[in-house]
Design an enzyme around this catalytic site. Structure first.
Site, PDB file in Angstrom:
ATOM      1  N   ASP A 158      22.982  26.559   1.031  1.00 53.63           N
ATOM      2  CA  ASP A 158      22.317  25.591   1.910  1.00 53.63           C
ATOM      3  C   ASP A 158      22.554  24.190   1.333  1.00 53.63           C
ATOM      4  OD1 ASP A 158      20.648  23.892   3.285  1.00 53.63           O
ATOM      5  OD2 ASP A 158      18.914  25.241   3.276  1.00 53.63           O
TER       6      ASP A 158
ATOM      7  N   LYS B 128      21.505  17.584   8.630  1.00 50.81           N
ATOM      8  CA  LYS B 128      21.108  16.236   8.246  1.00 50.81           C
ATOM      9  C   LYS B 128      22.224  15.202   8.448  1.00 50.81           C
ATOM     10  CE  LYS B 128      16.890  17.120   5.828  1.00 50.81           C
ATOM     11  NZ  LYS B 128      16.562  18.340   5.129  1.00 50.81           N
TER      12      LYS B 128
ATOM     13  N   PHE C 214      13.463  25.274  -0.227  1.00 53.09           N
ATOM     14  CA  PHE C 214      13.123  24.709   1.083  1.00 53.09           C
ATOM     15  C   PHE C 214      14.314  24.911   2.002  1.00 53.09           C
ATOM     16  CE2 PHE C 214      12.967  21.740   4.533  1.00 53.09           C
ATOM     17  CZ  PHE C 214      11.670  21.896   4.981  1.00 53.09           C
TER      18      PHE C 214
END
Ligand SMILES: *Cc1c(COP(=O)(O)O)cnc(C)c1O
Length: 412
Positions: A236, A265, A151
């Site tokens: 990531d 985030k 993802f």
């Protein structure tokens, strides 16, 4: 002229607000039926005043909890001075943010962006440009190797290399240039990498896939393989990074330093979207004026909040808490195996918990936990993800585990 009305004007109930969304809001999410109106630390409160322990923390965007005082103060101070300049001009907050973020991560240069998907897109562009200009890959031939079940976000290019049909179906044509190999399989990675390969792009721990942790040695293997093959290791850490796993970065568990690091985030402190590509100078140095940009990337408010986030992480306190409380989380989940839990994976304050499918879907378990005053989110099938704010107390964590035990005992 209407008179100014003081006091609360929000008199609509949760049920009313939920049904009001239906005709006017795109249906790209299916939220649990809770309408949050306030939050502080690890707790959120709905419009009726019911309190819930937040065991999702905005998918790790709220690693420091809701409204951490140091972050709110940094934001307030900056709001009163300067909020946006665009990169047409310099602003007096960006240099410090970049310096301290580079220092924290052990890399050289920072490209500030806003959302996680933008950081991934930017990382892909940088890797391709590096492949053409430094590695000498023929024009438009660069490949990037990624892992199945990844993802990395929702843009057209990113869903081009997703293996989740729900995320892809109906959104083609897709961007070429990606090769997909199984996660945690070094031999498959070795076969996929060749002279056209610009980068290997992976999550060190696959969050959305259900907190899937590779075998010990995999990340070291990816580091060695990419170095040998002369391509970049792009990590990531948008969800795994910034304290979540008990270290600043999940890669640190194997002492691995990537060529390119993607952050997002929690970098925005739960206040504003802040993301970044952090890399070595010989990699990010390929970008020249006009070749990439963002109106909001590196804005002074984002830089001020981002700097305050880095400052919290510099103390090591949150990484330590995640490691210590992570042991309690692991023990608690171990005790539930065979009692409604069929298996789990955890690192630090982050766990993917596979619930016995006979007891219900992850969604049903989440709904039941909500009624017990604990907010979580399912990932796939019967897996729920636990990722509380790193500020959670031992007592709160034990309470959440107790609620999970109760829900699994009673069935869904
Ligand atoms: C959330 C996430 C993204 C995308 O971030 P957005 O801010 O939602 O665009 C990318 N990669 C990983 C690993 C993520 O968890």
């Amino acid at each position: 002229m209407t008179a100014h009305i003081d006091g609360p004007v929000r008199t609509r109930s949760s049920a009313d607000l939920i049904s009001a969304e239906e005709p006017v809001l795109a249906h790209n999410y299916h939220p649990l039926p809770v309408v949050v109106a306030r939050a502080e630390g690890t707790w959120v409160q709905d419009v009726e005043g019911r309190r819930y322990l937040d065991m999702l923390a905005g998918y790790s965007a709220l690693n420091f909890g809701h409204r951490h005082p140091a972050l709110i103060e940094a934001a307030h101070r900056q709001l009163d001075r300067l909020t946006l300049t665009s990169r047409a001009f310099h602003n007096d907050r960006l240099a410090e943010f970049a310096e301290r973020l580079a220092e924290l991560t052990g890399l050289d240069m920072v490209l500030p962006m806003n959302t996680g998907a933008e950081a991934v897109e930017s990382g892909i562009k940088v890797a391709r440009k590096w492949a053409y200009e430094v590695k000498g890959v023929p024009a438009d031939r660069a490949t990037i190797v990624v892992a199945a079940e990844n993802f990395h976000g929702r843009t057209t290019t990113i869903v081009s290399f997703s293996t989740d049909e729900t995320a892809r179906a109906g959104f083609g044509p897709f961007t070429p240039g990606f090769r997909i190999v199984p996660f945690n399989d070094l031999a498959a990675l070795e076969r996929a990498v060749d002279e056209t390969t610009a980068a290997v792009l992976i999550e060190p721990i696959q969050g959305e896939a259900g907190v899937v942790i590779p075998d010990e040695g995999y990340l070291t293997g990816v580091r060695e393989l990419t170095r040998r093959a002369g391509c970049l290791f792009v990590a990531d850490e948008i969800q795994s990074g910034l304290g979540r796993t008990g270290r600043t970065l999940a890669l640190e568990h194997e002492g691995v330093v990537p060529d390119v690091l993607l952050l997002g985030k929690a970098l925005g402190g739960g206040i504003v979207p802040v993301s970044a590509v952090v890399a070595r100078r010989d990699v990010l140095g390929v970008l020249r004026p006009g070749e990439h940009g963002s109106t909001f990337g590196g804005n002074p408010l984002a830089a001020a909040v981002g700097t305050a986030v880095v400052e919290l992480l510099e103390s090591g306190e949150f990484q330590r808490r995640a490691a210590e409380l992570g042991a309690i989380l692991r023990d608690g989940l171990t005790g539930l195996v065979g009692r409604g839990v069929v298996g789990f994976r955890s690192r630090g304050l982050w766990a993917g918990v596979d619930v016995d499918p006979a007891l219900g879907t992850g969604r049903e378990v989440s709904a039941r936990l909500m009624r017990e005053g604990v907010l979580v989110k399912d990932t796939h099938g019967s897996t729920i993800r636990l990722a509380p704010p790193l500020t959670i107390t031992e007592e709160e964590l034990v309470g959440a585990l107790g609620a999970l035990e109760k829900v699994l005992e009673r069935g869904v």
